[in-house]
Design a protein around this motif. Structure first.
Motif, PDB file in Angstrom:
ATOM      1  N   ASP B  26      23.286   6.987   4.542  1.00 57.94           N
ATOM      2  CA  ASP B  26      23.419   6.145   3.345  1.00 57.94           C
ATOM      3  C   ASP B  26      24.316   4.942   3.618  1.00 57.94           C
ATOM      4  O   ASP B  26      24.047   3.830   3.161  1.00 57.94           O
ATOM      5  CB  ASP B  26      23.966   6.965   2.176  1.00 57.94           C
ATOM      6  CG  ASP B  26      23.040   8.117   1.812  1.00 57.94           C
ATOM      7  OD1 ASP B  26      21.810   7.957   1.964  1.00 57.94           O
ATOM      8  OD2 ASP B  26      23.536   9.189   1.406  1.00 57.94           O
ATOM      9  N   ARG B  29      22.271   2.401   5.635  1.00 56.32           N
ATOM     10  CA  ARG B  29      21.179   1.770   4.900  1.00 56.32           C
ATOM     11  C   ARG B  29      21.697   0.928   3.736  1.00 56.32           C
ATOM     12  O   ARG B  29      21.257  -0.195   3.536  1.00 56.32           O
ATOM     13  CB  ARG B  29      20.215   2.839   4.365  1.00 56.32           C
ATOM     14  CG  ARG B  29      19.460   3.580   5.448  1.00 56.32           C
ATOM     15  CD  ARG B  29      18.552   4.648   4.860  1.00 56.32           C
ATOM     16  NE  ARG B  29      17.592   4.066   3.952  1.00 56.32           N
ATOM     17  CZ  ARG B  29      16.412   3.550   4.310  1.00 56.32           C
ATOM     18  NH1 ARG B  29      16.037   3.606   5.571  1.00 56.32           N
ATOM     19  NH2 ARG B  29      15.627   3.009   3.421  1.00 56.32           N
ATOM     20  N   GLU B  30      22.639   1.510   2.985  1.00 58.66           N
ATOM     21  CA  GLU B  30      23.037   0.846   1.741  1.00 58.66           C
ATOM     22  C   GLU B  30      24.107  -0.218   1.961  1.00 58.66           C
ATOM     23  O   GLU B  30      24.066  -1.273   1.355  1.00 58.66           O
ATOM     24  CB  GLU B  30      23.507   1.892   0.721  1.00 58.66           C
ATOM     25  CG  GLU B  30      22.364   2.799   0.276  1.00 58.66           C
ATOM     26  CD  GLU B  30      22.822   4.026  -0.488  1.00 58.66           C
ATOM     27  OE1 GLU B  30      23.991   4.059  -0.936  1.00 58.66           O
ATOM     28  OE2 GLU B  30      22.006   4.965  -0.633  1.00 58.66           O
ATOM     29  N   GLY B  33      22.566  -2.443   5.320  1.00 60.34           N
ATOM     30  CA  GLY B  33      21.177  -2.898   5.294  1.00 60.34           C
ATOM     31  C   GLY B  33      20.416  -2.558   6.557  1.00 60.34           C
ATOM     32  O   GLY B  33      19.380  -3.156   6.828  1.00 60.34           O
TER      33      GLY B  33
END
Ligand code: FES
Ligand code: FES
Lengths: 765, 164
Positions: B26, B29-30, B33
């Motif tokens: 997470d 990805r968060e 990016g």
């Protein structure tokens, strides 16, 4: 990205591979954005119950919760579905399977979302459930859809040809066989995901992992009471689908969520357990077969009863059943048939489209029945198939005239001289201690397209861009199978351009034109034909403009070359970028539609069967061979070698074709050996990839794919569909190999070590 | 609970404050990016979220961000220099090992770890080495071909096992 793109004019390297190996490619799950809202769904968790109330008070109090929506917040029909709209977006009357959506939660972050979902209380009044196919057909069975005129029968079909009873009486041999197949889970690596935002102008942008963007917009609009024109659906790269994303998954829920927080992006991404619980699966089926032949092994009569468990909602279950019915007699000459099929509603998990679409089930039963018959007649499995396999000009089992290319006999001939066939006795004899080996065959056929009633249409658009490149607008999704690369290749061939001068616009309901679903082995056939016409038209416009600029009288003297038009007699060249500037904007574009031809035969007068796709005109064919080794001590069945010989028309891109065949075989081997999605009454027992055993690199053999040289005149550059056919063969081929290895024939797949070992023990091994 | 975290990500030093309980997948990805790190099971069964930590493959869905402290992380985005593909990436492209591509970043990083442990695996060893990574599209054959390709003709001058 272009820096990574190896410019191979021969198109052997997929254009999308560089983006995928660098992580640059974006999938629906990869969309985020500032101020992101996470949306999630409260599921019913019960199989059959009346909804009495939803209590969200505790959940709403949590910090970070933006809203909790129920069916009361939906202004439209709140129903989705492709043929019958029988599935609620959010349950309003009753629950029909544990995956039903009850409430939609919007949260600032995933932690709050998860906590809120746990605090929502759903009041359900339990109803007696229907979990067995045959019980669902009983007179007094509880009804899943009270208002469905046929009770729990979603659709039934009957095909009758010749004099079956009489034919059976004259048969020299007769065999009966009953086989049962379980659910198969798609298990695409990218679970259902999407992203949505209400734009300031009142339009709704959706990004979703789907196979059916245009149809989805219709359904979402109707279900939510929106104007379809306001919805824009974009499909980025798709992380696998195989039929599981043919139909709505997250789309309506995401759109509903976006309506309630305008301007903010909303994301929904099901985790694996939710995907397993909610998503559709391959229909479990019970298949009763009876096949008779004369003393030469020529098939005379076939009777079959096919029961498909379609679960709680239609979800193309009727169409799946119909394709199964159509393929129940396989690619054989069969003068007398009596085939009946039922798609039955139950409270079990949702069944739906899955690569093969009802055919892997029937083919498993048919091809095993054929081996049983061959054994009785002392004929080799190859010989019996050769004696019965259709040739062009025949009528197939259900009476359709085979006017399109039909090369099954050629496939059988290739197999006959292949070392895996000629060397099989030696290979079997060399099995080690406590090992037994067998080699099994199965023929396959697969119809392509939608059938006679639903128009199988695609519209292609192609554009000459300012820099003199070509942009193809594709409304057909590529869920990984590589059809969009083949589009580039087709356009490249027509326009005489290398890959580097071509680009593709992925499906976007605003930019691209409707192309139909990415399903039914139709994508390259239908869109490809449309694209050929569009590319030819554009080529013509470019050459005409070239002739005008060259001052040439004869258009034949002007040819299209990579990045230029050339005047052959003088050798003059004009860059395509200049042509693009000289042409009027509308002349830089060409648009063309193609509608696939349909069969004229009507094996059944039943309009419902025709609506659901019966019959097809064009079929791909093939024969599969599995060489398996069985361990007597553990019951483990290992596939050691595999061969697929296929007639899918001309192969435009051998590598992409091989990818499809190998991937289909792998899925079929999983179905045969390990994949078992288990449910018990209301409980889904298979919740993750630890319990659902997919084949790994270690479990699969090297697979050989041999296409026979064939050509379908109606197809783009001669091709037929190749997306599904490979999955139809492995289960029966393995079953037949297993029977040959140790004489056991199980009544259901997968052939797990436990089942095989039990059967071996019963045999006294 | 918030923690201060410092580590190297694709060669760049990173310092940030975040919740210690978050999963690495997470975070990547968060916050960064880096969506090339995929999630397909969230429970350590598929290998789609494979990253390299100190050059060894790790599953980002099972790691908590605190475990990154002081270490170097390589994601698929950091594998090529932006101009040339890493030889393993190149081999995947050329061998036709990529279909939907969702499993691909994890498989490529898994391959790099395999080659670090065993620079000359045979076909069986490749199959075994990659058996923790699921792929639903390819049937693995072309993936095994791709790895074989790297083994049989290692690209000159490239580092087969970058640490990040
Ligand atoms: S997502 Fe981490 S192993 Fe599957
Ligand atoms: S390429 Fe789709 S999962 Fe591997």
């Amino acid at each position: 990205m272009t820096t990574f793109s190896p410019d191979l004019a021969n198109f052997s390297v997929r254009f999308d591979a560089p983006g995928k190996v660098t992580g640059a490619e974006k999938y629906a799950a990869d969309y985020y954005g500032p101020d992101l809202v996470w949306a999630g769904v409260k599921r019913a968790g019960a199989a059959h119950a009346r909804l009495k109330g939803i209590d969200c008070r505790e959940a709403e109090k949590l910090p970070g919760i933006l809203g909790i929506l129920s069916h009361k917040d939906i202004r439209g029909t709140n129903r989705q579905g492709i043929i019958r709209r029988d599935q609620p977006v959010l349950v309003d009357d009753k629950v029909r399977y544990p995956g039903d959506a009850i409430a939609l939660v919007l949260a600032e972050n995933r932690e709050a979302l998860g906590r809120a979902l746990g605090l929502i209380r759903v009041h359900l009044e339990p109803l007696p459930g229907v979990f067995d196919l045959e019980a669902a057909l009983a007179e007094d069975a509880p009804l899943i859809h009270e208002h469905h005129p046929e009770g729990n029968v979603l659709l039934k079909g009957h095909l009758l040809r010749g004099e079956v009873r009489e034919a059976f009486q004259h048969c020299a041999v007769l065999v009966e066989f009953v086989f049962q197949t379980p659910y198969q889970e798609h298990a695409y690596l990218e679970t259902e995901a999407g992203w949505a935002r209400m734009e300031p102008d009142g339009s709704l942008t959706l990004v979703a992992s789907t196979q059916t963007p245009f149809r989805d917009c219709f359904e979402v609009a109707e279900a939510l009471g929106l104007d379809r024109e306001t919805i824009r659906l974009k499909v980025p790269a798709c992380g696998g689908a195989f039929g599981g994303k043919d139909g709505i998954t997250v789309q309506s829920l995401l759109a509903l969520a976006a309506l309630y927080c305008p301007g903010r992006p909303v994301k929904m991404w099901w985790d694996r357990e939710e995907s397993f619980t909610v998503s559709c699966k391959r229909h479990p089926a019970r298949l009763y077969y009876r096949l008779g032949a004369d003393s030469e092994g020529r098939f005379q009569a076939l009777e079959a009863r096919l029961h498909y468990d379609t679960g709680p909602y239609d979800h193309l279950g009727g169409a799946v059943m119909t394709l199964g019915l159509e393929h129940a007699g396989g690619p054989y000459r069969l003068p007398n048939i009596d085939l009946k099929a039922w798609a039955v509603y139950t409270n079990n998990p949702l069944s739906g489209p899955f690569r093969g679409f009802g055919v892997p089930q029937v083919n498993a039963a048919l091809e095993q029945t054929i081996d049983l018959l061959a054994r009785k007649l002392n004929l080799s499995p190859l010989e019996i198939r050769k004696r019965n396999a259709v040739v062009a000009g025949d009528q197939n089992a259900i009476g359709v005239h085979l006017t399109a290319s039909t090369h099954l006999q050629e496939c059988l001939a290739v197999l006959e001289t292949h070392p895996l066939w000629t060397g099989k006795e030696a290979w079997k004899a060399s099995a080690g201690p406590f090992k037994r080996r067998g080699v099994g065959l199965a023929c396959v056929m697969h119809g392509q397209g939608y059938g006679p009633v639903v128009p199988d249409v695609a519209t292609a658009k192609i554009e000459l861009t300012g820099p003199g490149c070509f942009r193809i607008y594709s409304g057909v999704v590529d869920m990984g199978q590589g059809n969009s690369h083949t589009y580039l290749q087709i356009a490249g061939e027509i326009l005489n351009q290398p890959q580097s001068r071509l680009e593709i616009v992925r499906p976007d309901t605003r930019e691209t034109l409707p192309g139909g679903s990415a399903s039914a082995s139709r994508t390259t056939y239908t869109f490809g034909r449309a694209l050929i016409e569009a590319a030819q038209e554009l080529k013509q416009k470019i050459r005409e403009k070239g002739a005008e600029l060259f001052g040439a009288w004869d258009l034949e003297e002007v040819i299209l070359m990579p990045s230029v038009v050339s005047h052959v007699p003088t050798g003059w060249k004009i860059p395509l970028s200049r042509i693009a500037g000289e042409l009027a904007p509308e002349d830089c574009l060409a648009i063309h539609s193609f509608q696939a031809p349909i069969a004229l035969d009507r094996p059944s007068p039943d309009p419902a069967l025709q609506l659901h796709g019966l019959p097809h005109l064009i079929f791909s064919y093939g024969v599969h061979l599995a060489a398996v080794e069985v361990d007597e001590l553990t019951g483990l069945v290992e596939v050691k070698k595999y061969l697929a010989v296929s007639d899918c028309g001309r192969i435009i891109n051998p590598r992409i074709f091989e990818q499809q065949i190998q991937g289909g075989i792998a899925q079929g081997l999983g179905y045969a050996l390990t994949e078992e999605f288990r449910v018990e009454q209301e409980k889904v027992l298979t919740r993750d990839l630890a319990a659902y055993i997919l084949p790994t690199a270690l479990d699969l053999p090297d697979m050989e794919s041999v296409p026979v040289a064939s050509f379908e005149p109606s197809g783009p550059l001669g091709l037929k569909g190749g997306g599904e056919i490979a999955v139809d063969g492995p289960l029966p081929a393995v079953a037949n190999a297993l029977a040959e290895a140790c004489g056991i024939r199980l009544s259901q797949n997968p052939f797990t070590p436990e089942r095989v070992l039990r059967a071996l023990r019963e045999q006294g091994v | 609970m918030k923690i201060r975290l410092s580590f190297r990500l694709n060669g760049n030093p990173i310092e940030l404050e975040t919740d210690a309980e978050r999963r690495v997948v997470d975070l990547l990805r968060e916050d960064f990016g880096f969506t090339g790190t995929k999630e397909a099971c969230g429970s350590g069964e598929c290998g789609a979220c494979t990253i390299l930590v100190e050059g060894e493959s790790r599953l980002a869905c099972l790691m908590r961000v605190g475990q990154l402290e002081g270490r170097s992380v390589l994601t698929i985005e950091g594998l090529s220099d932006g101009k040339h593909l890493h030889p393993v990436q190149q081999a995947f492209v050329e061998a036709g090992a990529v279909q939907c591509g969702f499993c691909t970043p994890g498989l490529i990083l898994g391959t790099i770890d395999l080659l670090r442990r065993n620079p000359r695996p045979d076909r069986e060893e490749i199959r075994e080495g990659l058996s923790g990574n699921l792929c639903r599209c390819t049937g693995f054959q072309k993936i095994v071909d791709a790895v074989e390709k790297v083994v049989s003709s290692p690209a000159e001058g490239s580092d087969p096992c970058p640490v990040g």
